[in-house]
Write an enzyme that holds these catalytic residues in place. Structure first.
Site, PDB file in Angstrom:
ATOM      1  N   HIS A 297     -24.158  20.890 -17.407  1.00  0.00           N
ATOM      2  CA  HIS A 297     -23.851  21.281 -16.027  1.00  0.00           C
ATOM      3  C   HIS A 297     -24.216  20.124 -15.096  1.00  0.00           C
ATOM      4  CE1 HIS A 297     -24.645  23.277 -12.147  1.00  0.00           C
ATOM      5  NE2 HIS A 297     -23.748  24.158 -12.534  1.00  0.00           N
TER       6      HIS A 297
ATOM      7  N   ASN B 251     -26.109  19.877 -12.679  1.00  0.00           N
ATOM      8  CA  ASN B 251     -27.522  19.817 -12.312  1.00  0.00           C
ATOM      9  C   ASN B 251     -28.417  19.296 -13.432  1.00  0.00           C
ATOM     10  OD1 ASN B 251     -26.985  20.753  -9.796  1.00  0.00           O
ATOM     11  ND2 ASN B 251     -27.828  22.796 -10.084  1.00  0.00           N
ATOM     12  N   LYS B 252     -27.835  19.006 -14.595  1.00  0.00           N
ATOM     13  CA  LYS B 252     -28.631  18.556 -15.732  1.00  0.00           C
ATOM     14  C   LYS B 252     -28.717  17.026 -15.748  1.00  0.00           C
ATOM     15  CE  LYS B 252     -29.207  22.799 -16.977  1.00  0.00           C
ATOM     16  NZ  LYS B 252     -28.404  23.500 -15.963  1.00  0.00           N
ATOM     17  N   ASN B 253     -29.457  16.484 -16.707  1.00  0.00           N
ATOM     18  CA  ASN B 253     -29.718  15.042 -16.741  1.00  0.00           C
ATOM     19  C   ASN B 253     -28.484  14.220 -17.079  1.00  0.00           C
ATOM     20  OD1 ASN B 253     -32.240  16.334 -16.642  1.00  0.00           O
ATOM     21  ND2 ASN B 253     -33.246  14.612 -17.629  1.00  0.00           N
TER      22      ASN B 253
END
Length: 388
Positions: A185, A187-189
């Protein structure tokens, strides 16, 4: 050149997209092959290499990866699955979709990871699996977890949605153990826009997951198709996979920067945390080396209940937004959602998870930030608390 999607507002999370990545995605779009194809195969191979050669399959989301992983493990009605009350909604939702019973235990207040002593006490003859969440990218106590699972003959499906690039005692999460599911997603790294992956210990289970993610279809020798099991449709597009290849190449660099930013937060907030009633997140376990990928930096602030009106989370979020600083909430307590209240769960069952749910805020942390950005956030936070 790299950009963080879209404005001067300091978001609490967001992806870094370079010009080179955008060009590669454009080339993929123009190639004429948009759905799963050679780039998906290349991305799966790269993820497998990253995780020590373990068989890997990609999906439309981490939620889809977990749903398929549960089906691969044969989880269904009559089974009990133990998980933490402090996790994202997808975990409880996917357990419930199998028809199994979700058994919640509490989490630690600072690591926010599942309390393994409570897991041990929750195991019954009906327990089929443990689903731990590596909160904010901090791995669970993996040795204890897997020793316990082996002792009781249980599957472990790791919710590693926040932990791509994290490691335990020098071994990457996903490179050992049973099954680990990851999220891509935004918002992930790292991101594939939407997407996820599952890393397996067993090639046969990975092949079964591949069938389950695409209608249950098996291809026959004469070129025709058969359906051997009722599958879904969770296959990743080649366009997403092409972005994933570019992102994966930068992951370790970005994670190192995230660790530096988290260290700056710790350095600035540590000396004043007790004075202002701030509970900082743990960065490691005592005497246990961990590789924290710092997907999020979440603190607990001394919020009162809304009707007491002295200091509320809404007031804090609004005040920070007014200064151009984004704030998230990670996470609510899963057992207190309407879904699980309808099954009899109530306040007071899991005190740490419930306190976190009341007091948590997610401060900005992403690879496009600078230490100056961290200092700005800390200054605004302290200013708010000093006036409260």
């Amino acid at each position: 050149m790299s950009t963080l999607a879209s404005s001067s507002f300091l978001k609490f999370a967001g992806p870094v997209i370079t010009d080179e990545m955008a060009d590669a995605v454009r080339d993929s779009l123009l190639s004429g092959w948009l759905t799963s194809g050679p780039r998906v195969a290349a991305f799966e191979a790269a993820l497998s290499d990253y995780h020590g050669g373990r068989p890997t399959r990609v999906f439309t989301s981490a939620t889809a990866a977990m749903e398929v992983a549960f089906e691969v493990c044969g989880i269904g009605p009559g089974d009990e699955i133990i998980t933490s009350a402090m996790t994202f909604f997808s975990v409880g939702n996917m357990i419930e979709k199998t028809g199994a019973t979700t058994v919640f235990v509490d989490c630690d207040l600072t690591t926010r990871n599942i309390k393994l002593d409570q897991v041990e006490r929750a195991i019954t003859p009906h327990t089929k699996a443990i689903v731990p969440t590596h909160m904010s990218g901090l791995p669970c106590e993996m040795d204890r977890l897997y020793n316990m699972a082996q002792k009781h003959g249980l599957r472990v499906i790791e919710d590693a949605a926040l932990a791509i690039g994290s490691s335990w005692q020098g071994k990457r999460i996903g490179a050992f153990g049973d099954i680990a599911t990851f999220s891509f997603h935004p918002n992930k790294n790292m991101t594939t826009i939407e997407g996820g992956a599952a890393v397996f210990a067993d090639e046969a289970e990975a092949r079964r997951a591949e069938v389950l993610r695409f209608h249950g279809i098996s291809r026959l020798a004469d070129g025709t198709r058969d359906v051997t099991v009722a599958g879904g449709k969770f296959n990743m597009s080649d366009v997403s996979a092409r972005l994933g290849l570019g992102q994966l190449a930068m992951l370790d660099t970005w994670n190192a920067h995230r660790r530096d930013l988290a260290h700056t937060y710790m350095t600035l907030l540590g000396p004043i945390a007790d004075e202002f009633g701030i509970v900082l997140p743990a960065s490691a376990y005592p005497n246990e080396p961990t590789g924290h990928s710092w997907n999020m930096y979440c603190v607990l602030l001394p919020f009162t209940k809304p009707w007491q009106s002295r200091l509320t989370r809404k007031q804090f979020i609004d005040a920070m937004h007014a200064q151009g600083i984004g704030i998230g909430i990670s996470y609510e307590a899963m057992h207190l959602t309407s879904l699980f209240r309808s099954k009899g769960h109530r306040d007071g069952e899991h005190p740490n998870a419930e306190r976190i749910a009341r007091q948590t805020v997610t401060l900005p942390l992403h690879a496009a930030m600078t230490e100056t950005d961290v200092a700005r956030v800390v200054k605004a936070l302290i200013s708010f608390l000093a006036k409260a």
